[in-house]
Design a protein around this motif. Sequence first.
Motif, mmCIF file in Angstrom:
data_model
loop_
_atom_site.group_PDB
_atom_site.id
_atom_site.type_symbol
_atom_site.label_atom_id
_atom_site.label_comp_id
_atom_site.label_asym_id
_atom_site.label_seq_id
_atom_site.Cartn_x
_atom_site.Cartn_y
_atom_site.Cartn_z
ATOM 1 N N ARG A 1 7.156 -4.881 -2.725
ATOM 2 C CA ARG A 1 6.376 -6.085 -2.437
ATOM 3 C C ARG A 1 6.061 -6.203 -0.950
ATOM 4 O O ARG A 1 6.078 -7.287 -0.372
ATOM 5 C CB ARG A 1 7.108 -7.325 -2.937
ATOM 6 C CG ARG A 1 7.291 -7.329 -4.449
ATOM 7 C CD ARG A 1 7.978 -8.569 -4.953
ATOM 8 N NE ARG A 1 8.134 -8.547 -6.397
ATOM 9 C CZ ARG A 1 8.733 -9.499 -7.103
ATOM 10 N NH1 ARG A 1 9.232 -10.567 -6.470
ATOM 11 N NH2 ARG A 1 8.834 -9.397 -8.407
ATOM 12 N N GLY A 2 5.774 -5.063 -0.346
ATOM 13 C CA GLY A 2 5.330 -5.047 1.036
ATOM 14 C C GLY A 2 6.414 -5.079 2.084
ATOM 15 O O GLY A 2 6.121 -5.001 3.278
ATOM 16 N N ARG A 3 7.668 -5.176 1.657
ATOM 17 C CA ARG A 3 8.780 -5.254 2.607
ATOM 18 C C ARG A 3 9.686 -4.036 2.481
ATOM 19 O O ARG A 3 9.741 -3.387 1.435
ATOM 20 C CB ARG A 3 9.621 -6.516 2.360
ATOM 21 C CG ARG A 3 8.941 -7.823 2.724
ATOM 22 C CD ARG A 3 9.898 -8.982 2.526
ATOM 23 N NE ARG A 3 9.332 -10.253 2.974
ATOM 24 C CZ ARG A 3 9.437 -10.709 4.226
ATOM 25 N NH1 ARG A 3 10.087 -9.990 5.136
ATOM 26 N NH2 ARG A 3 8.905 -11.865 4.566
ATOM 27 N N VAL A 4 10.433 -3.761 3.555
ATOM 28 C CA VAL A 4 11.445 -2.711 3.492
ATOM 29 C C VAL A 4 12.612 -3.227 2.662
ATOM 30 O O VAL A 4 13.235 -4.237 2.994
ATOM 31 C CB VAL A 4 11.930 -2.305 4.900
ATOM 32 C CG1 VAL A 4 13.087 -1.325 4.796
ATOM 33 C CG2 VAL A 4 10.789 -1.687 5.696
ATOM 34 N N LEU A 5 12.894 -2.519 1.567
ATOM 35 C CA LEU A 5 13.973 -2.924 0.671
ATOM 36 C C LEU A 5 15.282 -2.218 1.012
ATOM 37 O O LEU A 5 16.365 -2.808 0.928
ATOM 38 C CB LEU A 5 13.570 -2.593 -0.772
ATOM 39 C CG LEU A 5 14.537 -2.996 -1.884
ATOM 40 C CD1 LEU A 5 14.704 -4.521 -1.920
ATOM 41 C CD2 LEU A 5 14.029 -2.488 -3.237
ATOM 42 N N VAL B 1 -0.404 -10.655 1.098
ATOM 43 C CA VAL B 1 0.304 -9.876 2.109
ATOM 44 C C VAL B 1 0.723 -8.546 1.479
ATOM 45 O O VAL B 1 1.669 -8.480 0.690
ATOM 46 C CB VAL B 1 1.533 -10.636 2.648
ATOM 47 C CG1 VAL B 1 2.194 -9.829 3.768
ATOM 48 C CG2 VAL B 1 1.122 -12.013 3.161
ATOM 49 N N ALA B 2 0.014 -7.474 1.813
ATOM 50 C CA ALA B 2 0.291 -6.163 1.230
ATOM 51 C C ALA B 2 1.434 -5.452 1.947
ATOM 52 O O ALA B 2 2.216 -4.720 1.324
ATOM 53 C CB ALA B 2 -0.967 -5.295 1.281
ATOM 54 N N ASN C 1 5.112 0.940 -8.020
ATOM 55 C CA ASN C 1 3.687 0.628 -7.911
ATOM 56 C C ASN C 1 3.499 -0.755 -7.305
ATOM 57 O O ASN C 1 4.194 -1.709 -7.662
ATOM 58 C CB ASN C 1 3.015 0.680 -9.287
ATOM 59 C CG ASN C 1 2.927 2.088 -9.828
ATOM 60 O OD1 ASN C 1 2.897 3.050 -9.063
ATOM 61 N ND2 ASN C 1 2.875 2.221 -11.144
ATOM 62 N N GLY C 2 2.537 -0.855 -6.375
ATOM 63 C CA GLY C 2 2.271 -2.131 -5.734
ATOM 64 C C GLY C 2 3.204 -2.472 -4.597
ATOM 65 O O GLY C 2 3.184 -3.596 -4.080
ATOM 66 N N ALA C 3 4.010 -1.500 -4.162
ATOM 67 C CA ALA C 3 5.003 -1.767 -3.123
ATOM 68 C C ALA C 3 4.383 -1.884 -1.734
ATOM 69 O O ALA C 3 5.009 -2.421 -0.822
ATOM 70 C CB ALA C 3 6.063 -0.663 -3.116
ATOM 71 N N GLY C 4 3.176 -1.351 -1.557
ATOM 72 C CA GLY C 4 2.534 -1.375 -0.248
ATOM 73 C C GLY C 4 2.564 -0.050 0.471
ATOM 74 O O GLY C 4 2.211 0.041 1.654
ATOM 75 N N LYS C 5 2.932 1.019 -0.238
ATOM 76 C CA LYS C 5 3.061 2.341 0.398
ATOM 77 C C LYS C 5 1.733 2.840 0.955
ATOM 78 O O LYS C 5 1.658 3.283 2.100
ATOM 79 C CB LYS C 5 3.601 3.368 -0.607
ATOM 80 C CG LYS C 5 4.925 3.028 -1.229
ATOM 81 C CD LYS C 5 5.419 4.129 -2.144
ATOM 82 C CE LYS C 5 4.487 4.398 -3.320
ATOM 83 N NZ LYS C 5 4.352 3.249 -4.226
ATOM 84 N N THR C 6 0.684 2.787 0.136
ATOM 85 C CA THR C 6 -0.607 3.312 0.560
ATOM 86 C C THR C 6 -1.169 2.482 1.700
ATOM 87 O O THR C 6 -1.715 3.033 2.673
ATOM 88 C CB THR C 6 -1.592 3.339 -0.618
ATOM 89 O OG1 THR C 6 -1.089 4.234 -1.616
ATOM 90 C CG2 THR C 6 -2.965 3.815 -0.171
ATOM 91 N N THR C 7 -1.033 1.178 1.624
ATOM 92 C CA THR C 7 -1.506 0.323 2.714
ATOM 93 C C THR C 7 -0.753 0.636 3.996
ATOM 94 O O THR C 7 -1.359 0.765 5.071
ATOM 95 C CB THR C 7 -1.328 -1.163 2.349
ATOM 96 O OG1 THR C 7 -2.050 -1.453 1.153
ATOM 97 C CG2 THR C 7 -1.843 -2.057 3.468
ATOM 98 N N CYS C 8 0.543 0.789 3.915
ATOM 99 C CA CYS C 8 1.352 1.126 5.085
ATOM 100 C C CYS C 8 0.916 2.465 5.665
ATOM 101 O O CYS C 8 0.752 2.620 6.883
ATOM 102 C CB CYS C 8 2.827 1.144 4.701
ATOM 103 S SG CYS C 8 3.943 1.331 6.109
ATOM 104 N N PHE C 9 0.716 3.432 4.785
ATOM 105 C CA PHE C 9 0.283 4.768 5.208
ATOM 106 C C PHE C 9 -1.066 4.691 5.927
ATOM 107 O O PHE C 9 -1.271 5.315 6.969
ATOM 108 C CB PHE C 9 0.182 5.656 3.970
ATOM 109 C CG PHE C 9 0.119 7.122 4.255
ATOM 110 C CD1 PHE C 9 1.276 7.867 4.408
ATOM 111 C CD2 PHE C 9 -1.095 7.776 4.347
ATOM 112 C CE1 PHE C 9 1.223 9.234 4.654
ATOM 113 C CE2 PHE C 9 -1.160 9.137 4.589
ATOM 114 C CZ PHE C 9 0.009 9.875 4.748
#
Length: 256
Positions: A222-226, A19-20, A40-48
Motif C-alpha cells: 500500500r505504498g509504504r515500506v512494510l 497516494v501510490a 499487487n498494488g503495493a507501489g513497486k512500479t511507481t517507486c521504480f
Amino acid sequence: MSDAILETAGLTKEFRGFVAVNDVNLSIRRGTIHGLIGPNGAGKTTCFNLLTKFLQPTRGTIRYDGRDITGMKPAEVARLGLVRSFQISAVFPHLTVLENVRVSLQRSRGGSFDFWRPDSILRSYDARARELLEDVGLSAYANLTAGELPYGRKRALEIATTLALDPVMMLLDEPTAGMTHDDVGRIVSLIRRVSAGRTVLLVEHNLTVVSGLCDFITVLARGRVLAEGDYATVARNPDVVTAYLGTEAPTEAAHG
C-alpha cells in the motif's frame, strides 16, 4: 564515500488524492543486488519509475552516488550511470541482434547515435558488441533479426543493450516476467554474472528468483515500506505473510 549508492527520503507520489508511494525511505548499498517486492498494488512500479525519473515525486528526495537527482530527467541520470530496463522487452525488432547492441554503444559518443556515419565507422563498435553478446549468451544469434528471438532471449538482449551503456547501477523491472522455467534460470544466472562490480535494483514477482538472487529486500505494501532484510528475515515477518496471502508464507507463493 557512503556505502549507499541510492537513497530516498520521504519519497511520495500522489495521483489526484491517491497516494501510490507514501513516505518511502530506501538505502541501497553499493555492490549489492537489492530486491523491491510486494503484492499487487503495493507501489513497486511507481517507486521504480520515481527512482529512474520517469515520474516526478510529489515530495521527497532521491540521491544517487551522493548527488541529488530528484529533479533530473531519465536521460540525465542514465548519463550518470543509473540505467534501467523495462518490464516489456524494448528492442529494435527489425535490426539484427548485433545492431541492437551497437546502437547502445554508439550512444557513448555523446549527443547522437551517429546513424548517418559511414558503415565502416559504425562497424568499429562490432568487436565490443560481440563481447557483450558473448556475456549474455547470444553470440550465436548475432546476425538474427531481433524480432525473431524467443522472448527469454529478447530479455537477454535488453540486458546486453543496458550493459552497453556501461551502467554503475542497473535497475531491472520484472526481468523474468512471462518466461518459461528454462528462461528464468538462464536470466537469473545472467543477472548474477553481470552484477559483478555493479549495483542492481530488481523489481520481481517471482519470489524464488528473489530468494536466490537478492542480498537485501525491501517489501512494499500500500505504498509504504512494510519490512526490510534478507529473504529469510522478510519471509518470516508476519506482516509480510499477511500482505501476500493472509495465511501462507510468501515462499509458498513462489511455487504456486
